[in-house]
Design a protein around this motif. Structure first.
Motif, PDB file in Angstrom:
ATOM      1  N   ALA A   1      70.429  24.315  37.113  1.00  0.00           N
ATOM      2  CA  ALA A   1      70.578  25.150  35.930  1.00  0.00           C
ATOM      3  C   ALA A   1      69.850  24.547  34.752  1.00  0.00           C
ATOM      4  N   GLU A   2      69.626  23.244  34.790  1.00  0.00           N
ATOM      5  CA  GLU A   2      68.980  22.619  33.642  1.00  0.00           C
ATOM      6  C   GLU A   2      67.495  22.935  33.583  1.00  0.00           C
TER       7      GLU A   2
ATOM      8  N   GLN B   1      57.600  35.888  17.212  1.00  0.00           N
ATOM      9  CA  GLN B   1      56.803  35.189  18.215  1.00  0.00           C
ATOM     10  C   GLN B   1      57.748  34.818  19.352  1.00  0.00           C
ATOM     11  N   GLN B   2      57.401  35.190  20.535  1.00  0.00           N
ATOM     12  CA  GLN B   2      58.262  34.886  21.658  1.00  0.00           C
ATOM     13  C   GLN B   2      58.082  33.409  22.003  1.00  0.00           C
ATOM     14  N   GLU B   3      59.224  32.661  22.046  1.00  0.00           N
ATOM     15  CA  GLU B   3      59.142  31.229  22.299  1.00  0.00           C
ATOM     16  C   GLU B   3      59.722  30.916  23.670  1.00  0.00           C
ATOM     17  N   HIS B   4      59.260  29.867  24.211  1.00  0.00           N
ATOM     18  CA  HIS B   4      59.703  29.412  25.520  1.00  0.00           C
ATOM     19  C   HIS B   4      60.518  28.142  25.293  1.00  0.00           C
ATOM     20  N   VAL B   5      61.847  28.189  25.631  1.00  0.00           N
ATOM     21  CA  VAL B   5      62.734  27.050  25.429  1.00  0.00           C
ATOM     22  C   VAL B   5      63.409  26.761  26.756  1.00  0.00           C
ATOM     23  N   SER B   6      63.481  25.480  27.089  1.00  0.00           N
ATOM     24  CA  SER B   6      64.121  25.127  28.361  1.00  0.00           C
ATOM     25  C   SER B   6      65.633  25.105  28.196  1.00  0.00           C
ATOM     26  N   GLY B   7      66.344  25.207  29.280  1.00  0.00           N
ATOM     27  CA  GLY B   7      67.800  25.188  29.270  1.00  0.00           C
ATOM     28  C   GLY B   7      68.338  23.833  28.834  1.00  0.00           C
ATOM     29  N   ARG B   8      67.608  22.774  29.140  1.00  0.00           N
ATOM     30  CA  ARG B   8      68.036  21.434  28.753  1.00  0.00           C
ATOM     31  C   ARG B   8      68.048  21.297  27.231  1.00  0.00           C
ATOM     32  N   SER B   9      67.058  21.817  26.526  1.00  0.00           N
ATOM     33  CA  SER B   9      67.046  21.704  25.062  1.00  0.00           C
ATOM     34  C   SER B   9      68.135  22.575  24.441  1.00  0.00           C
ATOM     35  N   VAL B  10      68.488  23.711  25.033  1.00  0.00           N
ATOM     36  CA  VAL B  10      69.593  24.532  24.543  1.00  0.00           C
ATOM     37  C   VAL B  10      70.909  23.785  24.721  1.00  0.00           C
ATOM     38  N   LEU B  11      71.084  23.133  25.867  1.00  0.00           N
ATOM     39  CA  LEU B  11      72.298  22.358  26.126  1.00  0.00           C
ATOM     40  C   LEU B  11      72.414  21.183  25.160  1.00  0.00           C
ATOM     41  N   CYS B  12      71.312  20.494  24.909  1.00  0.00           N
ATOM     42  CA  CYS B  12      71.330  19.358  23.963  1.00  0.00           C
ATOM     43  C   CYS B  12      71.628  19.822  22.541  1.00  0.00           C
TER      44      CYS B  12
END
Length: 146
Positions: A2-3, A13-24
């Motif tokens: 899931a990470e 602007q459409q941004e690409h963010v990983s699940g790990r940075s959202v969790l942090c």
């Protein structure tokens, strides 16, 4: 697994963010916001407790506090009246000195006492003119002109 999921943020602007940075970011927000929320809750509970404890004392001493507040308001009114009267006195003295200084050029060979007496007579006539003006403006009040 899931990470490694990817999160897309909609916006200009459409941004690409990983699940790990959202969790942090969520963990950091809870680490900062949690103690702040706890301290605000504690301060609210302490304020309510102090209000409950001191409200009987406030009710008991309210006549004394009311009299003290009236005394404070009276003192402030007295000081403001004194300051107003002082400003009126200073402006009157300034007006008198301006009038005395304005009459100096008319008397070249006379002494200071003669100039002062003549300026006083001129001020008296000017004051009588003001008294007559005030008498016309307020017909029911009598002014004494000496």
């Amino acid at each position: 697994m899931a990470e490694y999921q990817e999160v897309y943020i909609e916006g200009p602007q459409q941004e690409h963010v990983s699940g790990r940075s959202v969790l942090c970011a969520s963990v950091a927000g809870m680490a900062i916001g949690g103690p702040l929320l706890g301290m605000s809750g504690f301060s609210f509970i302490a304020s309510v407790a102090l209000l409950l404890i001191t409200s009987p004392l406030l009710l008991l001493f309210s006549p004394l506090l009311f009299c003290a507040a009236l005394l404070l308001v009276g003192a402030l009114a007295g000081f403001s009246a004194a300051a107003t009267i002082a400003m009126a006195g200073v402006s009157t003295l300034g007006w008198v000195f301006r009038e005395l200084r304005a009459g100096r050029g008319d008397h070249v060979g006379s002494t200071f006492g003669e100039r002062l007496a003549e300026s006083g007579e001129r001020l008296k006539k000017l004051g009588e003119g003001w008294a007559a003006h005030l008498h016309q403006m307020t017909p029911g009040i009598e002014f004494e002109m000496s």
